[in-house]
Design a protein around this motif. Structure first.
Motif, PDB file in Angstrom:
ATOM      1  N   GLU A 170       0.824  -1.207   0.000  1.00  0.00           N
ATOM      2  CA  GLU A 170       0.000   0.000   0.000  1.00  0.00           C
ATOM      3  C   GLU A 170       0.863   1.263   0.000  1.00  0.00           C
ATOM      4  O   GLU A 170       0.610   2.207  -0.759  1.00  0.00           O
ATOM      5  N   GLY A 219       1.129   4.050  -2.865  1.00  0.00           N
ATOM      6  CA  GLY A 219       0.815   5.436  -2.539  1.00  0.00           C
ATOM      7  C   GLY A 219       1.955   6.373  -2.867  1.00  0.00           C
ATOM      8  O   GLY A 219       1.759   7.444  -3.460  1.00  0.00           O
ATOM      9  N   ALA A 268      -5.618   8.473  -6.222  1.00  0.00           N
ATOM     10  CA  ALA A 268      -5.438   7.303  -5.348  1.00  0.00           C
ATOM     11  C   ALA A 268      -6.786   6.779  -4.867  1.00  0.00           C
ATOM     12  O   ALA A 268      -7.025   5.561  -4.834  1.00  0.00           O
ATOM     13  N   ALA A 305      -7.952   3.096  -3.329  1.00  0.00           N
ATOM     14  CA  ALA A 305      -6.917   3.075  -2.294  1.00  0.00           C
ATOM     15  C   ALA A 305      -7.519   3.287  -0.914  1.00  0.00           C
ATOM     16  O   ALA A 305      -8.509   4.001  -0.750  1.00  0.00           O
ATOM     17  N   ILE A 322      -2.769   4.682   1.594  1.00  0.00           N
ATOM     18  CA  ILE A 322      -2.261   4.982   0.254  1.00  0.00           C
ATOM     19  C   ILE A 322      -2.577   6.422  -0.115  1.00  0.00           C
ATOM     20  O   ILE A 322      -1.745   7.139  -0.670  1.00  0.00           O
ATOM     21  N   THR A 323      -3.801   6.854   0.194  1.00  0.00           N
ATOM     22  CA  THR A 323      -4.222   8.207  -0.165  1.00  0.00           C
ATOM     23  C   THR A 323      -3.342   9.257   0.504  1.00  0.00           C
ATOM     24  O   THR A 323      -2.908  10.228  -0.122  1.00  0.00           O
ATOM     25  N   ALA A 369       0.130   9.251  -1.044  1.00  0.00           N
ATOM     26  CA  ALA A 369       0.100   9.895  -2.354  1.00  0.00           C
ATOM     27  C   ALA A 369       0.178  11.412  -2.207  1.00  0.00           C
ATOM     28  O   ALA A 369       0.938  12.084  -2.924  1.00  0.00           O
TER      29      ALA A 369
END
Length: 388
Positions: free
Chosen positions: A80, A84, A117, A122, A126-127, A130
């Motif tokens: 993850e 990201g 993302a 996601a 991950i978000t 990112a």
């Protein structure tokens, strides 16, 4: 308040305790620290010398971020984080290449990276990664010829972290067993305190012991986490697969330990109630608590020694037989305490590997059905002990 003469000794003792805690903390994290160092160095070497990137900043950074996660979900979460970071770096690189950097560009690129993302399904981790990486990329303008190499650096760093996570787990497999031993140690200590409460009619100690019994749930939660992590590690790492039976055996301790702690809380609460009400708790019942604590100490010792906790079975069987004797002078709290001892004997027999049907057979039926709990919703399930 300690006297002036006692103060230096107390300060010295506190310093030794703090030093031991910090040393233990370092010992527990040392393998993880070594892994981060090796992972970062390896990622830097691959990106710089193998892929010929002049300043592969994001390779070691991504490796450290990916490794710095709970190792039970470590591989999944490392994936993850890598995704990201890669999304954020890629979006940031493209945006900075096309539009340059500035306040408005920073605002747009962070929102864009986090939106993309999220659209890819996601999770929050991950978000966030990112957005963070897009912000870094946008504010650190790439040198000539470095555009888009930073995205590859992030992928290299994440890939190194994934390999290390799968092949060399951060934490040894002995930790779940050690935590299980600590949980049983705590049960023994609480039982010893409970026996002292009954003997001394110390209501203040009763209150503290009840609080301690309730707090023991946190130790069990930590054990649950470590046990699931241990099973995940041996399934993911080809070098640890042979340890799966041992890791699963520790995981199998969770249910009887959970039931034992629930029964323990009822026992301690009834001891506190009986103390406040000055109810009669026969000395024979207090002796049952003492012997139950000794059995817990035996189990804990074997777990610490990495043995199956089978030596305590004989003592638990004798304890189960003795628990069938009813003292006619006992009050309600005494009978509930005896009931919870009986339930805990079954729980601890299960902990030693005795099947449930066989464990129940070691608890003879008492003369009258008086051990049905205290009705406070925190005790044994009805199937946790044989009827009295």
């Amino acid at each position: 308040m300690p006297s002036a003469s006692e103060l230096p000794a107390r300060v010295a003792a506190r310093s030794r305790t703090e030093a031991r805690i910090r040393t233990d903390r370092l010992s527990g994290r040392f393998v993880f620290i070594v892994q981060c160092g090796i992972g970062a160095a390896l990622a830097w070497w691959l990106a710089k010398d193998v892929f010929d990137h002049p300043l592969p900043f994001f390779a070691p950074v991504t490796a450290i971020i990916s490794l710095g996660l709970s190792y039970g979900q470590r591989v999944r979460r490392a994936v993850e984080v890598m995704i990201g970071v890669a999304i954020g770096v890629l979006i940031g690189d493209i945006f900075a290449h096309l539009f340059g950097s500035g306040v408005i560009q920073l605002l747009v690129v962070i929102m864009l990276a986090m939106t993309i993302a999220s659209l890819f399904g996601a999770g929050l981790l991950i978000t966030i990664q990112a957005g963070v990486q897009a912000a870094i990329i946008t504010t650190l303008v790439a040198a000539p010829g470095q555009a888009f190499t930073r995205w590859l650096d992030a992928v290299i760093g994440g890939s190194v972290a994934l390999i290390i996570s799968a092949l060399v787990p951060a934490t040894g497999l002995h930790r779940p067993r050690q935590q299980a031993a600590r949980v049983v140690d705590e049960i023994a200590a609480i039982l010893n305190e409970t026996a002292r409460v009954i003997r001394t009619d110390d209501t203040a100690l009763a209150t503290r012991t009840l609080e301690r019994a309730r707090a023991s749930e946190a130790m069990l939660v930590e054990l649950q986490s470590l046990a699931s992590e241990g099973v995940a590690v041996v399934r993911l790492s080809p070098f640890r697969r042979r340890h799966l039976p041992g890791a699963q055996a520790i995981s199998d301790l969770l249910e009887p330990l959970d039931r034992s702690i629930r029964n323990l809380r009822v026992l301690v609460r009834r001891a506190a109630v009986g103390t406040k009400r000055h109810e009669v708790v026969p000395a024979a019942y207090v002796a049952l608590i003492d012997d139950l604590a000794r059995s817990c100490a035996d189990i804990s010792r074997e777990l610490h020694e990495r043995h199956a906790p089978v030596a305590a079975r004989a003592g638990l069987r004798r304890l189960g037989e003795r628990s069938a004797a009813i003292d006619p002078d006992s009050g309600l709290s005494g009978e509930v305490i005896r009931a919870q001892v009986r339930s805990m004997v079954v729980d601890l027999l299960l902990l030693t590997g005795v099947p449930l049907d066989e464990a129940g057979g070691y608890i003879p039926v008492s003369g009258r059905p008086t051990d049905e709990g205290d009705g406070e919703g925190d005790g044994a399930d009805e199937d946790e002990s044989t009827p009295n």
